[in-house]
Every structure is written in C-alpha cells, then in structure tokens.
Design a protein around this motif. Structure first.
Motif, PDB file in Angstrom:
ATOM      1  N   CYS A  28     105.953 -28.170  71.227  1.00  0.00           N
ATOM      2  CA  CYS A  28     105.613 -26.767  71.433  1.00  0.00           C
ATOM      3  C   CYS A  28     106.792 -25.984  72.001  1.00  0.00           C
ATOM      4  O   CYS A  28     107.055 -24.850  71.583  1.00  0.00           O
ATOM      5  N   MET A  29     107.507 -26.559  72.958  1.00  0.00           N
ATOM      6  CA  MET A  29     108.634 -25.860  73.554  1.00  0.00           C
ATOM      7  C   MET A  29     109.718 -25.586  72.514  1.00  0.00           C
ATOM      8  O   MET A  29     110.298 -24.496  72.474  1.00  0.00           O
ATOM      9  N   ASN A  37     103.870 -18.240  63.087  1.00  0.00           N
ATOM     10  CA  ASN A  37     103.654 -17.348  64.221  1.00  0.00           C
ATOM     11  C   ASN A  37     102.676 -16.240  63.860  1.00  0.00           C
ATOM     12  O   ASN A  37     102.708 -15.690  62.768  1.00  0.00           O
ATOM     13  N   HIS A  38     101.785 -15.956  64.788  1.00  0.00           N
ATOM     14  CA  HIS A  38     100.791 -14.905  64.597  1.00  0.00           C
ATOM     15  C   HIS A  38     101.420 -13.528  64.809  1.00  0.00           C
ATOM     16  O   HIS A  38     102.232 -13.332  65.710  1.00  0.00           O
ATOM     17  N   THR A  91     103.471 -15.381  73.643  1.00  0.00           N
ATOM     18  CA  THR A  91     103.438 -16.007  74.965  1.00  0.00           C
ATOM     19  C   THR A  91     102.994 -17.465  74.952  1.00  0.00           C
ATOM     20  O   THR A  91     102.893 -18.078  76.019  1.00  0.00           O
ATOM     21  N   ASP A  92     102.735 -18.030  73.785  1.00  0.00           N
ATOM     22  CA  ASP A  92     102.120 -19.359  73.775  1.00  0.00           C
ATOM     23  C   ASP A  92     102.415 -20.108  72.485  1.00  0.00           C
ATOM     24  O   ASP A  92     102.911 -19.541  71.501  1.00  0.00           O
ATOM     25  N   CYS A  93     102.091 -21.395  72.514  1.00  0.00           N
ATOM     26  CA  CYS A  93     102.129 -22.256  71.325  1.00  0.00           C
ATOM     27  C   CYS A  93     100.964 -23.222  71.462  1.00  0.00           C
ATOM     28  O   CYS A  93     100.782 -23.826  72.516  1.00  0.00           O
ATOM     29  N   PHE A  94     100.156 -23.341  70.423  1.00  0.00           N
ATOM     30  CA  PHE A  94      98.986 -24.218  70.506  1.00  0.00           C
ATOM     31  C   PHE A  94      98.713 -24.866  69.158  1.00  0.00           C
ATOM     32  O   PHE A  94      99.154 -24.382  68.115  1.00  0.00           O
ATOM     33  N   ALA A  95      98.007 -25.986  69.212  1.00  0.00           N
ATOM     34  CA  ALA A  95      97.701 -26.739  68.004  1.00  0.00           C
ATOM     35  C   ALA A  95      96.486 -26.147  67.312  1.00  0.00           C
ATOM     36  O   ALA A  95      95.482 -25.819  67.946  1.00  0.00           O
ATOM     37  N   CYS A  96      96.583 -26.002  66.010  1.00  0.00           N
ATOM     38  CA  CYS A  96      95.454 -25.522  65.212  1.00  0.00           C
ATOM     39  C   CYS A  96      94.443 -26.646  65.053  1.00  0.00           C
ATOM     40  O   CYS A  96      94.823 -27.786  64.770  1.00  0.00           O
TER      41      CYS A  96
END
Length: 221
Positions: free
Chosen positions: A110-111, A174-175, A213-218
């Motif tokens: 994620c980083m 990215n959204h 501001t974030d990163c997350f798993a779908c």
C-alpha cells in the motif's frame, strides 16, 4: 547596508543554521524559502514561500501544477519548475527505498502504491509486477481515464507479466472522488482478473484502490 547585502547575510545565516542543526528546526515555509534561493538569486524569498503555502499543505503544493504555482506573487517559471523537480526527486527517492526491499506485506504494498500514485491522473489503472522475491519489477499503466473490459485488462496484464517474467501481480487504480469504498464495478473487475490469472503462471495478490488519503484492498467475490 544595501538590500542585496542584507539578503546575502540572511541567506548565509540560514545555511549555517541548516548545517549546524539540520532541517527539523525549520518551519515548512523556511525550508521552501531556502529552496527558492536557487531560482531567485537576490530577492527576499520569505514572502514568496508564505504565498505559496498560504492555502496549501506542503504535499498539496508539491502536487500543484507549475501554472498553479505561478499564481503566487513572486513565482516565475524557474521557481515553479524547481519545486516540481524537487517533488519528483523526493517521490522517486521514496519509491526507490520501497523498491529495494520485498513488498512482502499489505502495508509495504500500500505504501509503495500510495506514493507511486501521487500526482497521477484520476482513474489510472496499473498492474504492479513483482518477482519471486516480492520485489518491484514494473508498475505498468494499463489505462488512464477510460474504462476497459475485464478481458482487455487481463490480456494486457498477461502480456506484461510474460514480458517482464514476473511472478505475481497486483491490480491497482486511483479513485477520482476520494471515496474510500469499492464500487460494484471495482469488485467485478477484481473477480474477473482473479479468474483470468488463476489459469496462468502468475499469482494474483489482489486489487488495491488509492485515494488522496488512503490505500485499501478491494473486496473479492
């Protein structure tokens, strides 16, 4: 004492302070003020630094366009380009540091992706290719700003993985709206890519979504 000499003495003191105490003792605008010494040779750069950071965080400034930076008083093309290149160099340094060691867990993955996506156009879809030791080989751009069929993404991923001789793949995008929630389309694409790669030699490690501001798993079906 002339204005030129006043600025010269001030810059000397600032540089001596940096050499003696390091960068942590400076406020953000002071660090920016010193950076601008290179592009503004003989003027007081303190007001210019304040103007650049008046309504932006440090990160927001570094991701601003040169045109946007030049709206601040005292900022010309040379200063805007200097800040832009400083941001690019810092970002490259962080990515290099993460690439040096294996992306062996969700945090490191994620980083890396969060930093890679800084400043990228919205709806950029990539395939992060890793070798057998989980080190970065390439983050391949599959599309930008347009939707493609899952099969098309699958074909591009397979071709890229074969070309780079990758071991595993992470899908990422990215959204555009900074919403921390996967859409139905995101979940569907995840399932389709998982199915396509299940019949290949490449391990699918998941689909990550990056916001401002974030990163997350779908989630997977």
């Amino acid at each position: 004492m002339t204005e030129k000499n006043i600025h010269s003495e001030h810059r000397k003191r600032m540089r001596e302070k940096l050499a003696k105490y390091g960068s942590d003792v400076f406020a953000p605008h002071e660090l920016l003020e010193m950076l601008l010494y290179s592009s503004i040779p003989q003027k007081n750069t303190n007001p210019t630094a304040h103007a650049l950071l008046a309504e932006k965080s440090c990160l927001q400034l570094l991701e601003s366009s040169p045109e946007s930076m030049q709206q601040a008083e005292g900022v010309g093309p040379a200063s805007a380009q200097l800040i832009q290149m400083a941001a690019a160099f810092a970002r490259r340094a962080v990515l290099e540091a993460f690439s040096r060691d294996p992306l062996e867990n969700t945090f490191r993955q994620c980083m890396y992706l969060y930093m890679w996506y800084r400043g990228k156009p919205a709806s950029t879809v990539t395939a992060l290719l890793l070798d057998r030791d989980m080190r970065v080989m390439e983050n391949v751009i599959l599309s930008q700003g347009r939707n493609m069929r899952a099969e098309s993404y699958g074909d591009l991923i397979l071709a890229s993985a074969e070309r780079h001789r990758a071991d595993s793949v992470i899908l990422a995008h990215n959204h555009a709206n900074n919403v921390r929630e996967a859409s139905i389309e995101d979940i569907y694409l995840t399932g389709q890519i998982q199915q396509i790669l299940s019949a290949s030699p490449y391990t699918f490690l998941g689909h990550y979504i990056i916001t401002e501001t974030d990163c997350f798993a779908c989630p997977q079906l």
